[in-house]
Scaffold this motif. Structure first.
Motif, PDB file in Angstrom:
ATOM      1  N   THR A   1       0.835  -1.207   0.000  1.00  8.63           N
ATOM      2  CA  THR A   1       0.000   0.000   0.000  1.00  8.63           C
ATOM      3  C   THR A   1       0.868   1.254   0.000  1.00  8.63           C
ATOM      4  O   THR A   1       0.561   2.237  -0.683  1.00  8.63           O
ATOM      5  CB  THR A   1      -0.937   0.005   1.219  1.00  8.63           C
ATOM      6  OG1 THR A   1      -1.743  -1.171   1.206  1.00  8.63           O
ATOM      7  CG2 THR A   1      -1.833   1.233   1.220  1.00  8.63           C
ATOM      8  N   GLY A   2       1.957   1.221   0.772  1.00  8.35           N
ATOM      9  CA  GLY A   2       2.870   2.352   0.778  1.00  8.35           C
ATOM     10  C   GLY A   2       3.488   2.607  -0.588  1.00  8.35           C
ATOM     11  O   GLY A   2       3.646   3.767  -1.004  1.00  8.35           O
ATOM     12  N   TRP A   3       3.814   1.524  -1.308  1.00  5.78           N
ATOM     13  CA  TRP A   3       4.371   1.681  -2.655  1.00  5.78           C
ATOM     14  C   TRP A   3       3.322   2.235  -3.619  1.00  5.78           C
ATOM     15  O   TRP A   3       3.600   3.146  -4.403  1.00  5.78           O
ATOM     16  CB  TRP A   3       4.879   0.336  -3.161  1.00  5.78           C
ATOM     17  CG  TRP A   3       5.338   0.364  -4.597  1.00  5.78           C
ATOM     18  CD1 TRP A   3       6.461   0.955  -5.097  1.00  5.78           C
ATOM     19  CD2 TRP A   3       4.657  -0.204  -5.726  1.00  5.78           C
ATOM     20  NE1 TRP A   3       6.538   0.785  -6.461  1.00  5.78           N
ATOM     21  CE2 TRP A   3       5.439   0.077  -6.876  1.00  5.78           C
ATOM     22  CE3 TRP A   3       3.476  -0.926  -5.875  1.00  5.78           C
ATOM     23  CZ2 TRP A   3       5.067  -0.331  -8.150  1.00  5.78           C
ATOM     24  CZ3 TRP A   3       3.100  -1.334  -7.147  1.00  5.78           C
ATOM     25  CH2 TRP A   3       3.893  -1.039  -8.264  1.00  5.78           C
ATOM     26  N   VAL A   4       2.106   1.715  -3.546  1.00  2.00           N
ATOM     27  CA  VAL A   4       1.034   2.193  -4.417  1.00  2.00           C
ATOM     28  C   VAL A   4       0.736   3.665  -4.139  1.00  2.00           C
ATOM     29  O   VAL A   4       0.363   4.414  -5.048  1.00  2.00           O
ATOM     30  CB  VAL A   4      -0.239   1.340  -4.225  1.00  2.00           C
ATOM     31  CG1 VAL A   4      -1.418   1.919  -5.001  1.00  2.00           C
ATOM     32  CG2 VAL A   4       0.008  -0.095  -4.678  1.00  2.00           C
ATOM     33  N   SER A   5       0.919   4.095  -2.884  1.00  2.00           N
ATOM     34  CA  SER A   5       0.622   5.490  -2.538  1.00  2.00           C
ATOM     35  C   SER A   5       1.554   6.476  -3.229  1.00  2.00           C
ATOM     36  O   SER A   5       1.274   7.686  -3.234  1.00  2.00           O
ATOM     37  CB  SER A   5       0.705   5.689  -1.024  1.00  2.00           C
ATOM     38  OG  SER A   5       2.051   5.622  -0.572  1.00  2.00           O
ATOM     39  N   THR A   6       2.645   5.988  -3.808  1.00  2.00           N
ATOM     40  CA  THR A   6       3.570   6.878  -4.531  1.00  2.00           C
ATOM     41  C   THR A   6       3.279   6.890  -6.031  1.00  2.00           C
ATOM     42  O   THR A   6       4.065   7.450  -6.805  1.00  2.00           O
ATOM     43  CB  THR A   6       5.023   6.431  -4.304  1.00  2.00           C
ATOM     44  OG1 THR A   6       5.219   5.120  -4.873  1.00  2.00           O
ATOM     45  CG2 THR A   6       5.352   6.391  -2.818  1.00  2.00           C
ATOM     46  N   LEU A   7       2.167   6.276  -6.433  1.00  2.00           N
ATOM     47  CA  LEU A   7       1.842   6.165  -7.853  1.00  2.00           C
ATOM     48  C   LEU A   7       0.600   6.971  -8.207  1.00  2.00           C
ATOM     49  O   LEU A   7      -0.277   7.190  -7.359  1.00  2.00           O
ATOM     50  CB  LEU A   7       1.586   4.695  -8.223  1.00  2.00           C
ATOM     51  CG  LEU A   7       2.673   3.672  -7.906  1.00  2.00           C
ATOM     52  CD1 LEU A   7       2.181   2.274  -8.249  1.00  2.00           C
ATOM     53  CD2 LEU A   7       3.961   3.995  -8.654  1.00  2.00           C
ATOM     54  N   GLU A   8       0.539   7.382  -9.441  1.00  2.00           N
ATOM     55  CA  GLU A   8      -0.713   7.878 -10.021  1.00  2.00           C
ATOM     56  C   GLU A   8      -1.251   6.732 -10.861  1.00  2.00           C
ATOM     57  O   GLU A   8      -0.800   6.482 -11.975  1.00  2.00           O
ATOM     58  CB  GLU A   8      -0.463   9.120 -10.887  1.00  2.00           C
ATOM     59  CG  GLU A   8      -1.753   9.735 -11.436  1.00  2.00           C
ATOM     60  CD  GLU A   8      -1.499  10.975 -12.263  1.00  2.00           C
ATOM     61  OE1 GLU A   8      -2.267  11.223 -13.209  1.00  2.00           O
ATOM     62  OE2 GLU A   8      -0.513  11.686 -11.972  1.00  2.00           O
TER      63      GLU A   8
ATOM     64  N   GLY B   1       3.706  13.053  -4.225  1.00  2.00           N
ATOM     65  CA  GLY B   1       2.685  13.923  -4.794  1.00  2.00           C
ATOM     66  C   GLY B   1       1.304  13.698  -4.216  1.00  2.00           C
ATOM     67  O   GLY B   1       0.549  14.662  -4.001  1.00  2.00           O
ATOM     68  N   ASN B   2       0.947  12.447  -3.967  1.00  2.00           N
ATOM     69  CA  ASN B   2      -0.376  12.158  -3.409  1.00  2.00           C
ATOM     70  C   ASN B   2      -0.526  12.732  -2.001  1.00  2.00           C
ATOM     71  O   ASN B   2      -1.603  13.199  -1.614  1.00  2.00           O
ATOM     72  CB  ASN B   2      -0.631  10.654  -3.384  1.00  2.00           C
ATOM     73  CG  ASN B   2      -0.922  10.105  -4.766  1.00  2.00           C
ATOM     74  OD1 ASN B   2      -1.569  10.752  -5.581  1.00  2.00           O
ATOM     75  ND2 ASN B   2      -0.446   8.898  -5.045  1.00  2.00           N
ATOM     76  N   TYR B   3       0.560  12.695  -1.229  1.00  2.00           N
ATOM     77  CA  TYR B   3       0.504  13.225   0.130  1.00  2.00           C
ATOM     78  C   TYR B   3       0.412  14.751   0.121  1.00  2.00           C
ATOM     79  O   TYR B   3      -0.265  15.343   0.976  1.00  2.00           O
ATOM     80  CB  TYR B   3       1.732  12.758   0.919  1.00  2.00           C
ATOM     81  CG  TYR B   3       1.769  11.271   1.108  1.00  2.00           C
ATOM     82  CD1 TYR B   3       1.044  10.668   2.133  1.00  2.00           C
ATOM     83  CD2 TYR B   3       2.509  10.455   0.268  1.00  2.00           C
ATOM     84  CE1 TYR B   3       1.064   9.291   2.319  1.00  2.00           C
ATOM     85  CE2 TYR B   3       2.543   9.082   0.436  1.00  2.00           C
ATOM     86  CZ  TYR B   3       1.814   8.503   1.454  1.00  2.00           C
ATOM     87  OH  TYR B   3       1.823   7.145   1.620  1.00  2.00           O
ATOM     88  N   VAL B   4       1.084  15.382  -0.829  1.00  2.00           N
ATOM     89  CA  VAL B   4       0.951  16.832  -0.976  1.00  2.00           C
ATOM     90  C   VAL B   4      -0.481  17.191  -1.351  1.00  2.00           C
ATOM     91  O   VAL B   4      -1.051  18.169  -0.853  1.00  2.00           O
ATOM     92  CB  VAL B   4       1.940  17.349  -2.047  1.00  2.00           C
ATOM     93  CG1 VAL B   4       1.706  18.840  -2.308  1.00  2.00           C
ATOM     94  CG2 VAL B   4       3.381  17.102  -1.621  1.00  2.00           C
ATOM     95  N   LYS B   5      -1.073  16.367  -2.200  1.00  2.00           N
ATOM     96  CA  LYS B   5      -2.455  16.589  -2.603  1.00  2.00           C
ATOM     97  C   LYS B   5      -3.410  16.434  -1.424  1.00  2.00           C
ATOM     98  O   LYS B   5      -4.381  17.190  -1.284  1.00  2.00           O
ATOM     99  CB  LYS B   5      -2.820  15.600  -3.715  1.00  2.00           C
ATOM    100  CG  LYS B   5      -4.200  15.806  -4.305  1.00  2.00           C
ATOM    101  CD  LYS B   5      -4.450  14.804  -5.424  1.00  2.00           C
ATOM    102  CE  LYS B   5      -5.868  14.945  -5.980  1.00  2.00           C
ATOM    103  NZ  LYS B   5      -6.128  13.937  -7.051  1.00  2.00           N
TER     104      LYS B   5
END
Length: 294
Positions: A35-42, A56-60
């Protein structure tokens, strides 16, 4: 004793732990890592060409008003539900702690039954009860009270509080059970001594009972916070996060992002944030346990 026998004594206990270790590492930690790896993907979760976006997802998330609104809803829901459950549970446990109460076992069962009911049954029942033409409004109408035509789960002004009321109805029995168990462990000679010294029932409750239950207070407060953070079923089955996101929780927002909008990467980032919040609360819970034992 041979070296072989000594060696067996060292590794045999690990063999008994191996199935549990495989389950925990394979299902939980590997799942969290993925899940942590997927969280770095678009990524939409379907195609085979995800785009790496780093943090980027966390900034969003930090700039997402829906996320912060969901956090606020969880906070309001949690504070109301936890405080009311603790107060009601403590009051009922105190009243039913005396041997003079007739039919105590029956009352205890009735109080605890909602805790073991399936969320699907509870959600479906309250969706009917709190409908504009439901039983609750009929009761208000028969009593001549206002609000007899309110859509409790469809009105943005009442929906969140209605969810808190449902949660209180279902989980007060859990608070009651823990308080009752804690009260049973208190030395009742303390209350007798206080009575001899002239202390009233209110003073005995305030200065003897409440301090003796501080560990239970801490446990219920922190488990309630974590439970509020993970609440999904009742919300999804009654309001679905509406109306107009007025009851959107973190869990329902994650569900919508991955299932309805195919934002797998963003929903994974939301899941990691939810995990971090739960870990923070768990850390506080451990400290609260230690505080309760001092």
């Amino acid at each position: 004793m041979s070296k072989r026998t000594i060696g067996q004594k060292h590794y045999v206990p690990w063999l008994y732990l191996l199935p549990a270790l495989i389950l925990i590492v394979g299902v939980i930690y590997v799942g969290v890592g993925y899940t942590g790896w997927v969280s770095t993907l678009e990524w939409n979760g379907i195609d085979d060409s995800p785009k790496q976006v780093g943090l980027g997802n966390y900034v969003k998330i930090a700039a997402d008003p829906v996320f912060w609104g969901a956090v606020g809803h969880v906070a309001v829901f949690g504070v109301i539900a936890i405080l009311v459950q603790m107060v009601l549970g403590l009051v009922m446990a105190t009243f039913l702690s005396g041997d003079s109460v007739f039919g105590r076992p029956v009352y205890k069962v009735l109080i605890f039954i909602p805790v073991i009911l399936a969320p699907a049954a509870v959600g479906t029942a309250f969706r009917e009860i709190l409908a504009p033409d439901g039983q609750f409004n009929q009761l208000l109408q028969n009593l001549g009270l206002s609000g007899a035509h309110t859509a409790w789960l469809a009105d943005p002004n009442t929906a969140l509080f209605s969810l808190a009321a449902i949660n209180i109805w279902q989980w007060t029995g859990f608070s009651f059970l823990l308080y009752q168990a804690a009260i049973a462990q208190i030395d009742h000679n303390l209350f007798e001594a206080a009575s001899i010294d002239g202390a009233s029932n209110l003073k005995s409750f305030r200065y003897i009972l409440l301090p003796q239950l501080k560990g239970t207070h801490a446990t219920l407060a922190l488990t309630g916070c974590i439970g509020a953070l993970k609440t999904f079923d009742i919300v999804y089955l009654t309001t679905g996060g509406g109306p107009g996101r007025s009851t959107e929780f973190l869990t329902t927002y994650i569900y919508k992002q991955v299932i309805e909008q195919y934002h797998a990467g963003y929903s994974a980032a939301l899941s990691i944030v939810l995990l971090v919040l739960a870990l923070i609360l768990t850390s506080v819970q451990i400290r609260a346990y230690r505080f309760g034992e001092d």
